[in-house]
Structure formats: structure tokens, C-alpha cells
Design a protein around this motif. Structure first.
Motif, short mmCIF file in Angstrom:
data_model
loop_
_atom_site.label_atom_id
_atom_site.label_comp_id
_atom_site.label_asym_id
_atom_site.label_seq_id
_atom_site.Cartn_x
_atom_site.Cartn_y
_atom_site.Cartn_z
N ASN A 28 0.79 -1.22 0.00
CA ASN A 28 0.00 0.00 0.00
C ASN A 28 0.84 1.29 0.00
O ASN A 28 0.33 2.35 0.33
N THR A 29 2.11 1.18 -0.34
CA THR A 29 2.97 2.37 -0.40
C THR A 29 2.82 3.04 -1.75
O THR A 29 3.00 2.41 -2.79
N ILE A 30 2.49 4.32 -1.72
CA ILE A 30 2.34 5.07 -2.98
C ILE A 30 3.51 6.01 -3.23
O ILE A 30 3.63 6.58 -4.31
N GLY A 31 4.38 6.16 -2.25
CA GLY A 31 5.53 7.03 -2.45
C GLY A 31 6.40 7.14 -1.22
O GLY A 31 6.06 6.65 -0.14
N VAL A 32 7.54 7.76 -1.42
CA VAL A 32 8.53 8.00 -0.37
C VAL A 32 8.87 9.48 -0.42
O VAL A 32 9.09 10.03 -1.50
N ILE A 33 8.90 10.13 0.74
CA ILE A 33 9.19 11.56 0.79
C ILE A 33 10.47 11.82 1.56
O ILE A 33 10.76 11.14 2.54
N GLY B 120 -3.49 4.84 -0.08
CA GLY B 120 -2.17 4.30 0.22
C GLY B 120 -1.44 5.22 1.17
O GLY B 120 -2.00 6.21 1.65
N VAL B 121 -0.19 4.89 1.43
CA VAL B 121 0.61 5.67 2.38
C VAL B 121 1.91 6.14 1.74
O VAL B 121 2.40 5.55 0.78
N ILE B 122 2.43 7.22 2.30
CA ILE B 122 3.75 7.72 1.93
C ILE B 122 4.68 7.38 3.08
O ILE B 122 4.33 7.57 4.26
N VAL C 113 0.80 9.00 6.25
CA VAL C 113 2.27 9.13 6.32
C VAL C 113 2.77 8.17 7.39
O VAL C 113 2.40 8.30 8.56
N MET C 114 3.60 7.23 6.99
CA MET C 114 4.14 6.25 7.94
C MET C 114 5.61 6.55 8.19
O MET C 114 6.40 6.69 7.26
N THR C 115 5.96 6.65 9.47
CA THR C 115 7.33 6.90 9.89
C THR C 115 7.82 5.68 10.68
O THR C 115 7.01 4.88 11.14
N PRO C 116 9.13 5.55 10.86
CA PRO C 116 9.62 4.42 11.66
C PRO C 116 9.34 4.62 13.15
O PRO C 116 9.10 5.75 13.60
#
Length: 139
Positions: free
Chosen positions: A3-8, A79-81, A93-96
Motif C-alpha cells: 500500500n505504499t504510494i511514495g517516499v518523501i 495508500g501511504v507515503i 504518512v508512515m514513519t519508523p
């Protein structure tokens, strides 16, 4: 990651010191730069780019004031970034985990880091290709 649509992420592009408001362009490493926000997808395509902030501006502020943020706050994406810990944790937005305490958190952080690394490298590659020629060493 599913479900990841991108990385910022943001990257600093070094510049010569401007004549006006020079201090705003000094980044945390003491060099003059523009802080550029990039969003990349799994195909290493840059899907969003913000080039307007001096080097002293934090990544999270650039993000909060971007059209991407406003658009996704108003119309949640499918999805999530993925972002590093400089960014806010949001439904999209998913962070570690700041400190992975369990095996599942460690697995998540590892998967998050692996997924983020490829598009991140695209931004770093772009920044090194367009650095200020009078600045050395390279970024």
C-alpha cells in the motif's frame, strides 16, 4: 511495503550565498543551500517536487506547507507515503518507530528503511548532479 504510494524526503542543493537574506540559506551544516522536497515512487519517478525553501527550513515545515500535504489532508490517498522521523505520523504518512522495542517493530523499521532507500537515492543522485560548481567537496 504494501500500500505504499511514495517516499518523501528533502535534500539540500548547495548554492552560492545570496546577497539578500543570506542567513536564511545557511543549513544545519553551515553551508548555503536550498532544501528541496522530493516524493518518489517504486519506479524511481519523482512524483512531487518542491523547490522554494532556504536551507535553514526544516523538512517537516516544507511538507506541512506544501500543496501535496493540503491535497492529501483534504482527500486522503489510497495508500501511504513513507517518511523518516523528521515528518509527522499521519493516517497517510508512515514513519519508523523511534525506538523499536519488539521484534515486530524491528521488522517494520527494517522493511520501512529498505523500501525508503531506493527513491531516496534518486533524490541524492539528482542533488549531486546539480550542485553548485564552485562548492566542493560534493554533497
Amino acid at each position: 511495503m504494501p500500500n505504499t504510494i511514495g517516499v518523501i524526503d528533502c535534500t539540500h542543493v548547495h548554492i552560492l550565498a545570496p546577497r539578500q537574506r543570506e542567513w536564511e540559506y545557511v543549513n544545519r551544516k553551515g553551508r548555503h543551500s536550498i532544501n528541496v522536497q522530493l516524493v518518489g515512487d517504486a519506479d524511481l519517478a519523482i512524483t512531487n517536487c518542491v523547490v522554494r525553501w532556504p536551507g535553514s527550513v526544516h523538512d517537516a515545515r516544507i511538507f506541512r506547507e506544501s500543496r501535496l500535504f493540503t491535497e492529501f489532508q483534504n482527500n486522503r490517498p489510497d495508500g501511504v507515503i513513507l517518511a523518516d522521523s523528521a515528518y509527522p505520523l499521519l493516517p497517510w504518512v508512515m514513519t519508523p518507530f523511534p525506538k523499536a522495542n519488539t521484534p515486530s517493530q524491528m521488522r517494520y523499521n527494517n522493511a520501512h528503511g529498505r523500501t525508503r532507500s531506493m527513491p531516496n537515492n534518486t533524490g541524492l543522485y539528482c542533488a549531486t548532479q546539480y550542485r553548485c560548481p564552485s562548492q566542493s567537496p560534493p554533497l
